[in-house]
Design an enzyme around this catalytic site. Structure first.
Site, short mmCIF file in Angstrom:
data_model
loop_
_atom_site.label_atom_id
_atom_site.label_comp_id
_atom_site.label_asym_id
_atom_site.label_seq_id
_atom_site.Cartn_x
_atom_site.Cartn_y
_atom_site.Cartn_z
N SER A 32 67.88 41.62 67.06
CA SER A 32 66.47 41.33 67.35
C SER A 32 66.18 39.89 66.95
O SER A 32 66.41 39.52 65.80
CB SER A 32 65.56 42.26 66.54
OG SER A 32 65.81 43.58 66.90
N ARG A 37 63.08 43.56 56.20
CA ARG A 37 63.89 42.33 56.40
C ARG A 37 63.62 41.28 55.32
O ARG A 37 63.62 40.08 55.59
CB ARG A 37 63.66 41.71 57.80
CG ARG A 37 63.95 42.62 58.94
CD ARG A 37 65.40 43.11 58.99
NE ARG A 37 65.51 44.15 59.97
CZ ARG A 37 65.38 45.46 59.69
NH1 ARG A 37 65.21 45.88 58.43
NH2 ARG A 37 65.50 46.35 60.62
N GLU A 51 63.38 36.56 63.19
CA GLU A 51 64.17 37.30 62.19
C GLU A 51 65.46 36.51 61.95
O GLU A 51 65.97 36.44 60.85
CB GLU A 51 64.50 38.70 62.73
CG GLU A 51 65.37 39.51 61.78
CD GLU A 51 65.52 40.97 62.20
OE1 GLU A 51 64.56 41.56 62.73
OE2 GLU A 51 66.62 41.50 62.00
C1 LIG Z 1 74.24 43.14 68.22
C2 LIG Z 1 73.49 43.04 66.91
C3 LIG Z 1 72.78 44.13 66.46
C4 LIG Z 1 72.06 44.05 65.25
N1 LIG Z 1 71.38 45.16 64.82
C5 LIG Z 1 70.71 45.10 63.66
C6 LIG Z 1 70.01 46.24 63.17
O1 LIG Z 1 69.99 47.30 63.78
N2 LIG Z 1 69.35 46.13 61.99
C7 LIG Z 1 69.34 44.97 61.26
O2 LIG Z 1 68.72 44.93 60.18
N3 LIG Z 1 70.00 43.88 61.71
C8 LIG Z 1 70.68 43.91 62.86
N4 LIG Z 1 71.35 42.80 63.31
C9 LIG Z 1 71.26 41.53 62.55
C10 LIG Z 1 72.35 41.32 61.49
O3 LIG Z 1 73.53 42.02 61.82
C11 LIG Z 1 71.85 41.74 60.09
O4 LIG Z 1 70.75 40.96 59.70
C12 LIG Z 1 72.95 41.59 59.02
O5 LIG Z 1 72.48 42.18 57.84
C13 LIG Z 1 73.35 40.14 58.74
O6 LIG Z 1 74.53 40.17 57.97
P1 LIG Z 1 75.62 38.99 58.02
O7 LIG Z 1 76.68 39.34 57.06
O8 LIG Z 1 76.05 38.74 59.41
O9 LIG Z 1 74.76 37.79 57.46
P2 LIG Z 1 74.65 36.28 58.02
O10 LIG Z 1 74.06 36.32 59.38
O11 LIG Z 1 75.94 35.59 57.84
O12 LIG Z 1 73.58 35.72 57.00
C14 LIG Z 1 72.26 36.21 56.99
C15 LIG Z 1 71.62 35.83 55.64
O13 LIG Z 1 72.27 36.58 54.61
C16 LIG Z 1 72.72 35.67 53.61
N5 LIG Z 1 73.94 36.21 53.01
C17 LIG Z 1 75.07 36.62 53.63
N6 LIG Z 1 75.98 37.03 52.74
C18 LIG Z 1 75.41 36.85 51.51
C19 LIG Z 1 75.84 37.07 50.17
N7 LIG Z 1 77.06 37.56 49.89
N8 LIG Z 1 74.99 36.77 49.17
C20 LIG Z 1 73.75 36.27 49.43
N9 LIG Z 1 73.29 36.03 50.66
C21 LIG Z 1 74.12 36.33 51.69
C22 LIG Z 1 72.98 34.37 54.33
O14 LIG Z 1 72.96 33.27 53.42
C23 LIG Z 1 71.81 34.35 55.31
O15 LIG Z 1 70.66 33.84 54.69
C24 LIG Z 1 72.07 42.85 64.50
C25 LIG Z 1 72.80 41.75 64.97
C26 LIG Z 1 73.52 41.83 66.16
C27 LIG Z 1 74.31 40.65 66.62
#
Ligand SMILES: Cc1cc2nc3c(=O)[nH]c(=O)nc-3n(C[C@H](O)[C@H](O)[C@H](O)COP(=O)(O)OP(=O)(O)OC[C@H]3O[C@@H](n4cnc5c(N)ncnc54)[C@H](O)[C@@H]3O)c2cc1C
Length: 307
Positions: A228, A178, A298
């Protein structure tokens, strides 16, 4: 209209700028106050111009993916929230490589890979984030993680008054659990290339279906959450520690430690960000007192959570 709004309108187009946009509509937690400005960058040029302007004028900004790993304070985010538009959603194949724009949803990218008979992204098929968020977080599940398959990501950086794009390998991005170097050296992921292995389409789909069933069985997908809530502390599982502290089902308003998976704090209805945050703090305190283990969130907290 103030100078900042005028400039955002000029750089992104007024149709792409919203003022006081409720972030609950843009986060999977379905909670949180407004972003002072919410701007969609339609093109790379618009994004570069926005980042250059915001960096050089010292304005606060945040790059939003799908909002699946953030919690925005009820007081909101007093900066510029940037969402990447359709131009960042392209997905293409080049032999054993798959190249995806940073706003492309992981779910769509993994289905695309499966349809091409390319294996390696099955683990990501149920993660509700974008490619940008997944690279930033080094997202992972079921033994797979972005680090294992990422060939490179093109990153937009800004330094000493200049914006430039650099192609970075997984190693250069220092991907680990992460974590990526983007957390220390802010940059915006534009697109990423993944090296995958050819495999039978039916087998890839079968693996994805199996993981989907596992998720549905183990995770409270019917409620808002950010997955998580806490990172896995070394040598432990956050969910097990929380469960052993007797916190299954513990709640603060509509914020609740999931009955199904204690590692998830869920929004059972109208939880405020403060309620979610307070429950997170209570869980941290109890687990520290009972087990001597510090749980590190996280989920990324944005805005002011102080009372
Ligand atoms: C039901 C559920 C299940 C999940 N299961 C998992 C799992 O199994 N494994 C896991 O790792 N995570 C999981 N997650 C958490 C989440 O989906 C991940 O961390 C995902 O990678 C976040 O992506 P996002 O596009 O939604 O980012 P956001 O939540 O919008 O942002 C997260 C971070 O990424 C940065 N970011 C986003 N886009 C960019 C970009 N283009 N350039 C630079 N920085 C950027 C943002 O600035 C922020 O700091 C889960 C979440 C939910 C709701």
């Amino acid at each position: 209209m103030n100078k900042l709004e005028e400039e955002l309108n000029r750089l992104a187009g007024s149709e792409n700028v919203r003022v006081n946009e409720p972030m609950a509509s843009h986060c999977t937690f379905r909670a949180g106050g407004p972003a002072a400005y919410f701007v969609t960058a339609d093109t790379r040029d618009a994004l570069t111009a926005l980042v250059r302007f915001l960096e050089s004028s010292g304005e606060k900004y945040f790059i939003l993916g799908n909002g699946s790993n953030i919690l925005v304070s009820d007081k909101g985010y007093d900066g510029v929230m940037i969402r990447l538009g359709k131009a960042f959603e392209d997905i293409s194949r080049d032999g054993g490589r798959l190249i995806a724009g940073s706003a492309a949803p992981l779910v769509r990218v993994s289905v695309y890979a499966s349809d091409c008979g390319l294996s390696g992204l099955e683990f990501a098929s149920g993660i509700p984030g974008t490619i940008g968020g997944a690279v930033y977080m080094n997202a992972g599940a079921y033994g797979g993680e972005i680090k294992q398959i990422l060939e490179y990501a093109d990153i937009l950086y800004h330094k000493d008054g200049h914006s430039f794009v650099q192609r970075k390998s997984a190693e250069e991005l220092d991907l680990s659990y992460r974590h990526s170097s983007l957390k220390e050296y802010a940059g915006t992921v534009l697109e990423a290339s993944f090296v995958l292995k050819e495999d039978d389409k039916a087998l890839i789909k079968q693996r994805m279906d199996e993981l989907k069933i596992k998720r549905q069985e183990k995770q409270p997908l019917e409620y808002g959450s950010a997955g998580s809530t806490f990172k896995r502390p070394e040598g432990y599982f956050a969910g097990k520690l929380i469960e052993d502290s007797g916190l299954r089902g513990a709640s603060c308003g509509d914020a609740c430690v999931s009955e199904k998976h204690c590692g998830f704090i869920v929004n059972k209805g109208k939880a405020s960000a403060s309620e979610i945050y307070r429950l997170m703090c209570e869980v941290q305190e109890k687990v520290r007192a009972d087990h001597g283990v510090s749980l590190e969130p996280e989920v990324i907290l944005l805005g002011n959570f102080a009372d």
